[in-house]
Scaffold this motif. Structure first.
Motif, PDB file in Angstrom:
ATOM      1  N   ARG A   1      -6.471  12.175  24.541  1.00 29.65           N
ATOM      2  CA  ARG A   1      -5.721  12.558  23.781  1.00 29.65           C
ATOM      3  C   ARG A   1      -4.119  12.258  23.803  1.00 29.65           C
ATOM      4  O   ARG A   1      -3.480  11.892  22.788  1.00 29.65           O
ATOM      5  CB  ARG A   1      -5.619  14.113  23.841  1.00 29.65           C
ATOM      6  CG  ARG A   1      -4.874  15.039  22.745  1.00 29.65           C
ATOM      7  CD  ARG A   1      -4.866  16.462  22.814  1.00 29.65           C
ATOM      8  NE  ARG A   1      -4.132  17.095  23.908  1.00 29.65           N
ATOM      9  CZ  ARG A   1      -4.032  18.183  24.138  1.00 29.65           C
ATOM     10  NH1 ARG A   1      -4.759  19.051  23.492  1.00 29.65           N
ATOM     11  NH2 ARG A   1      -3.221  18.691  25.094  1.00 29.65           N
ATOM     12  N   ASP A   2      -3.480  12.302  25.114  1.00 29.79           N
ATOM     13  CA  ASP A   2      -2.273  12.037  25.121  1.00 29.79           C
ATOM     14  C   ASP A   2      -1.745  10.684  24.648  1.00 29.79           C
ATOM     15  O   ASP A   2      -0.862  10.148  23.986  1.00 29.79           O
ATOM     16  CB  ASP A   2      -1.545  12.245  26.579  1.00 29.79           C
ATOM     17  CG  ASP A   2      -1.687  13.829  26.987  1.00 29.79           C
ATOM     18  OD1 ASP A   2      -1.909  14.418  25.932  1.00 29.79           O
ATOM     19  OD2 ASP A   2      -1.623  14.003  28.197  1.00 29.79           O
ATOM     20  N   GLU A   3      -2.697   9.682  25.154  1.00 26.53           N
ATOM     21  CA  GLU A   3      -2.414   8.061  24.917  1.00 26.53           C
ATOM     22  C   GLU A   3      -2.718   8.248  23.200  1.00 26.53           C
ATOM     23  O   GLU A   3      -1.929   7.441  22.628  1.00 26.53           O
ATOM     24  CB  GLU A   3      -3.421   7.349  25.567  1.00 26.53           C
ATOM     25  CG  GLU A   3      -2.881   5.993  25.351  1.00 26.53           C
ATOM     26  CD  GLU A   3      -3.980   4.931  25.923  1.00 26.53           C
ATOM     27  OE1 GLU A   3      -4.121   3.646  25.766  1.00 26.53           O
ATOM     28  OE2 GLU A   3      -4.874   5.442  26.839  1.00 26.53           O
TER      29      GLU A   3
ATOM     30  N   ALA B   1       3.041  17.371  15.304  1.00 30.61           N
ATOM     31  CA  ALA B   1       4.362  17.047  15.622  1.00 30.61           C
ATOM     32  C   ALA B   1       4.639  15.680  15.572  1.00 30.61           C
ATOM     33  O   ALA B   1       5.988  15.275  15.826  1.00 30.61           O
ATOM     34  CB  ALA B   1       4.488  17.650  17.123  1.00 30.61           C
ATOM     35  N   THR B   2       3.579  14.672  15.752  1.00 32.45           N
ATOM     36  CA  THR B   2       4.160  13.310  15.712  1.00 32.45           C
ATOM     37  C   THR B   2       4.703  12.713  14.356  1.00 32.45           C
ATOM     38  O   THR B   2       5.140  11.569  14.248  1.00 32.45           O
ATOM     39  CB  THR B   2       2.903  12.400  15.989  1.00 32.45           C
ATOM     40  OG1 THR B   2       2.027  12.630  14.783  1.00 32.45           O
ATOM     41  CG2 THR B   2       2.206  12.802  17.311  1.00 32.45           C
TER      42      THR B   2
ATOM     43  N   ALA C   1       0.319   9.280  21.433  1.00 31.06           N
ATOM     44  CA  ALA C   1       1.381   8.371  21.681  1.00 31.06           C
ATOM     45  C   ALA C   1       1.224   7.111  20.573  1.00 31.06           C
ATOM     46  O   ALA C   1       2.302   6.520  20.046  1.00 31.06           O
ATOM     47  CB  ALA C   1       1.533   7.839  22.930  1.00 31.06           C
ATOM     48  N   HIS C   2       0.200   6.708  20.603  1.00 30.20           N
ATOM     49  CA  HIS C   2      -0.088   5.814  19.388  1.00 30.20           C
ATOM     50  C   HIS C   2       0.011   5.950  18.053  1.00 30.20           C
ATOM     51  O   HIS C   2       0.727   5.543  17.314  1.00 30.20           O
ATOM     52  CB  HIS C   2      -1.686   5.411  19.655  1.00 30.20           C
ATOM     53  CG  HIS C   2      -2.172   4.166  18.583  1.00 30.20           C
ATOM     54  ND1 HIS C   2      -1.616   3.166  18.251  1.00 30.20           N
ATOM     55  CD2 HIS C   2      -3.080   4.518  17.595  1.00 30.20           C
ATOM     56  CE1 HIS C   2      -2.166   2.443  17.407  1.00 30.20           C
ATOM     57  NE2 HIS C   2      -3.196   3.426  17.015  1.00 30.20           N
ATOM     58  N   ILE C   3      -0.394   7.063  17.662  1.00 31.67           N
ATOM     59  CA  ILE C   3       0.008   7.915  16.373  1.00 31.67           C
ATOM     60  C   ILE C   3       1.511   7.891  16.009  1.00 31.67           C
ATOM     61  O   ILE C   3       1.961   7.400  15.126  1.00 31.67           O
ATOM     62  CB  ILE C   3      -0.703   9.010  16.086  1.00 31.67           C
ATOM     63  CG1 ILE C   3      -2.416   8.950  16.304  1.00 31.67           C
ATOM     64  CG2 ILE C   3      -0.328   9.975  15.112  1.00 31.67           C
ATOM     65  CD1 ILE C   3      -2.986  10.536  16.364  1.00 31.67           C
ATOM     66  N   ALA C   4       2.183   8.281  17.115  1.00 32.63           N
ATOM     67  CA  ALA C   4       3.568   8.638  17.064  1.00 32.63           C
ATOM     68  C   ALA C   4       4.222   7.246  16.970  1.00 32.63           C
ATOM     69  O   ALA C   4       5.286   7.078  15.989  1.00 32.63           O
ATOM     70  CB  ALA C   4       4.158   9.326  18.068  1.00 32.63           C
TER      71      ALA C   4
ATOM     72  N   PHE D   1       0.820  -1.071  -0.005  1.00 30.69           N
ATOM     73  CA  PHE D   1       0.101   0.091   0.114  1.00 30.69           C
ATOM     74  C   PHE D   1       0.635   1.208   0.276  1.00 30.69           C
ATOM     75  O   PHE D   1       2.018   1.273   0.528  1.00 30.69           O
ATOM     76  CB  PHE D   1      -1.033  -0.119   1.156  1.00 30.69           C
ATOM     77  CG  PHE D   1      -1.887  -0.890   1.205  1.00 30.69           C
ATOM     78  CD1 PHE D   1      -3.091  -0.788   0.302  1.00 30.69           C
ATOM     79  CD2 PHE D   1      -1.874  -2.307   1.788  1.00 30.69           C
ATOM     80  CE1 PHE D   1      -4.163  -1.770   0.267  1.00 30.69           C
ATOM     81  CE2 PHE D   1      -3.028  -3.415   1.695  1.00 30.69           C
ATOM     82  CZ  PHE D   1      -4.019  -2.947   0.792  1.00 30.69           C
ATOM     83  N   ALA D   2       0.359   2.315  -0.427  1.00 29.81           N
ATOM     84  CA  ALA D   2       1.121   3.598  -0.713  1.00 29.81           C
ATOM     85  C   ALA D   2       1.140   4.420   0.559  1.00 29.81           C
ATOM     86  O   ALA D   2       1.916   5.192   0.736  1.00 29.81           O
ATOM     87  CB  ALA D   2       0.587   4.258  -1.979  1.00 29.81           C
ATOM     88  N   ALA D   3      -0.117   4.275   1.235  1.00 28.96           N
ATOM     89  CA  ALA D   3      -0.024   5.174   2.816  1.00 28.96           C
ATOM     90  C   ALA D   3      -0.898   4.399   3.558  1.00 28.96           C
ATOM     91  O   ALA D   3      -1.785   3.342   3.235  1.00 28.96           O
ATOM     92  CB  ALA D   3      -0.667   6.351   2.382  1.00 28.96           C
ATOM     93  N   LEU D   4      -1.073   4.744   4.754  1.00 28.44           N
ATOM     94  CA  LEU D   4      -1.882   4.029   5.809  1.00 28.44           C
ATOM     95  C   LEU D   4      -2.569   5.282   6.730  1.00 28.44           C
ATOM     96  O   LEU D   4      -2.287   6.360   6.873  1.00 28.44           O
ATOM     97  CB  LEU D   4      -0.995   3.199   6.961  1.00 28.44           C
ATOM     98  CG  LEU D   4      -0.221   1.863   6.165  1.00 28.44           C
ATOM     99  CD1 LEU D   4       0.799   1.484   7.068  1.00 28.44           C
ATOM    100  CD2 LEU D   4      -0.852   1.189   5.407  1.00 28.44           C
ATOM    101  N   ALA D   5      -3.624   4.652   7.522  1.00 29.52           N
ATOM    102  CA  ALA D   5      -4.202   5.655   8.461  1.00 29.52           C
ATOM    103  C   ALA D   5      -4.555   4.780   9.582  1.00 29.52           C
ATOM    104  O   ALA D   5      -4.845   3.579   9.677  1.00 29.52           O
ATOM    105  CB  ALA D   5      -5.551   5.951   7.951  1.00 29.52           C
ATOM    106  N   THR D   6      -4.532   5.630  10.891  1.00 36.94           N
ATOM    107  CA  THR D   6      -4.685   5.011  12.247  1.00 36.94           C
ATOM    108  C   THR D   6      -6.416   4.822  12.164  1.00 36.94           C
ATOM    109  O   THR D   6      -6.971   5.360  11.374  1.00 36.94           O
ATOM    110  CB  THR D   6      -4.407   5.950  13.137  1.00 36.94           C
ATOM    111  OG1 THR D   6      -4.986   6.938  13.121  1.00 36.94           O
ATOM    112  CG2 THR D   6      -2.679   6.050  13.165  1.00 36.94           C
ATOM    113  N   THR D   7      -6.714   4.123  13.151  1.00 34.48           N
ATOM    114  CA  THR D   7      -8.059   3.986  13.424  1.00 34.48           C
ATOM    115  C   THR D   7      -8.482   4.118  14.997  1.00 34.48           C
ATOM    116  O   THR D   7      -7.943   3.044  15.834  1.00 34.48           O
ATOM    117  CB  THR D   7      -8.719   2.564  13.040  1.00 34.48           C
ATOM    118  OG1 THR D   7      -9.952   2.043  13.832  1.00 34.48           O
ATOM    119  CG2 THR D   7      -7.810   1.383  13.153  1.00 34.48           C
ATOM    120  N   SER D   8      -9.054   4.898  15.339  1.00 35.82           N
ATOM    121  CA  SER D   8      -9.349   5.399  16.517  1.00 35.82           C
ATOM    122  C   SER D   8     -10.067   4.158  17.235  1.00 35.82           C
ATOM    123  O   SER D   8      -9.764   3.763  18.296  1.00 35.82           O
ATOM    124  CB  SER D   8     -10.084   6.367  17.118  1.00 35.82           C
ATOM    125  OG  SER D   8     -11.359   6.365  16.463  1.00 35.82           O
TER     126      SER D   8
END
Length: 279
Positions: A62-64, A104-105, A67-70, A39-46
């Protein structure tokens, strides 16, 4: 590793023409598997991440989540788009603060919803929703730009399946600076085509929450630029896990294990990936 700037340029380029699939991993393993799958790109899933932590969607702070996104951004050379829910704030200033932290992540893109989480008033009033998109745009621009901003109209997901309202909201979000538009819940060819035509030339993301009867080629022919699957891949994994557990707990069988990936295959895949990264 590919630089953050290169990831952002590549992600923005994907939105310029054609149609691409943006699958949603929920941990490092699924992220690296999808990268190797081409795949060319990915996305997170909350939701997918929340389920992996034993929580319902929306119950991760938010902070957690940052951290997951980063962690996922650092795990792959591919651009990553963040499912950033409603920006973890109600007011525009709070949204701007959250978006700056998300940028910033190292993400290449992020999405902001217009749902309030309040059953009595499930969507932000249009003026307030537009102000929130403008605030997100401003935060991205202040950080140097490059991050693709996706604005979501959550009408269908909160029980207001009004295509005219969806189009009005998405049009306003584009005027407020959104680079990509997203109306999760639209499902029919008529709905999809109506949204694509109304907001053109701004790219549209389509959510595939299950088998809607469309192929990638079908969706591309409707003019959709980006296809995401939200929590669906994680729910497919949960479905297999739950079926196996129920078979063990109920009749005491193990036939569902026949669908398991061989140990050597998945172990070898991640060993090769680790060797590639080390080399």
């Amino acid at each position: 590793m590919t630089s953050i700037a290169d990831k952002r340029r590549a992600f923005r380029k994907l939105h310029e023409s054609g149609c691409f699939v943006l699958p949603n991993p929920w941990d490092i393993g699924t992220t690296r598997y999808l990268e190797q799958a081409g795949f060319a790109a990915l996305a997170t899933t909350s939701a997918g991440y929340a389920f992996s932590r034993g929580r319902p969607d929306g119950a991760v702070g938010r902070d957690e989540m940052l951290a997951h996104i980063a962690e996922l951004v650092a795990a792959t050379d591919l651009p990553v788009n963040a499912d950033f829910e409603a920006g973890y704030a109600a007011d525009p200033a709070g949204v701007a603060e959250s978006v700056a932290l998300c940028v910033a992540t190292g993400v290449a893109g992020l999405s902001i919803e217009d749902a309030t989480g309040d059953a009595g008033a499930p969507l932000y009033a249009l003026d307030a929703a537009v102000a929130r998109v403008r605030a997100a745009r401003g935060a991205i621009d202040a950080a140097g730009g490059g991050v693709v901003l996706t604005a979501r109209a959550e009408c269908y997901l909160v029980g207001r399946p009004d295509i005219a309202e969806v189009i009005a909201r998405l049009t306003a979000y584009a005027q407020a600076g959104a680079d990509c538009l997203y109306a999760p819940g639209i499902r029919t060819r008529a709905e999809i085509s109506a949204v694509v035509e109304a907001v053109a030339p701004v790219p549209v993301n389509l959510l595939m929450p299950g088998a809607l009867g469309f192929t990638v080629s079908d969706i591309a022919a409707m003019g959709v630029r980006r296809i995401s699957v939200g929590s669906t891949l994680s729910r497919v994994a949960w479905g297999a896990f739950m079926a196996a557990v129920e078979e063990i707990r109920g009749p005491g069988g193990f036939e569902t294990f026949r669908g398991a990936v061989p140990f050597a295959e998945i172990n070898g895949l991640f060993r090769a990936d680790a060797d590639r990264r080390a080399g």
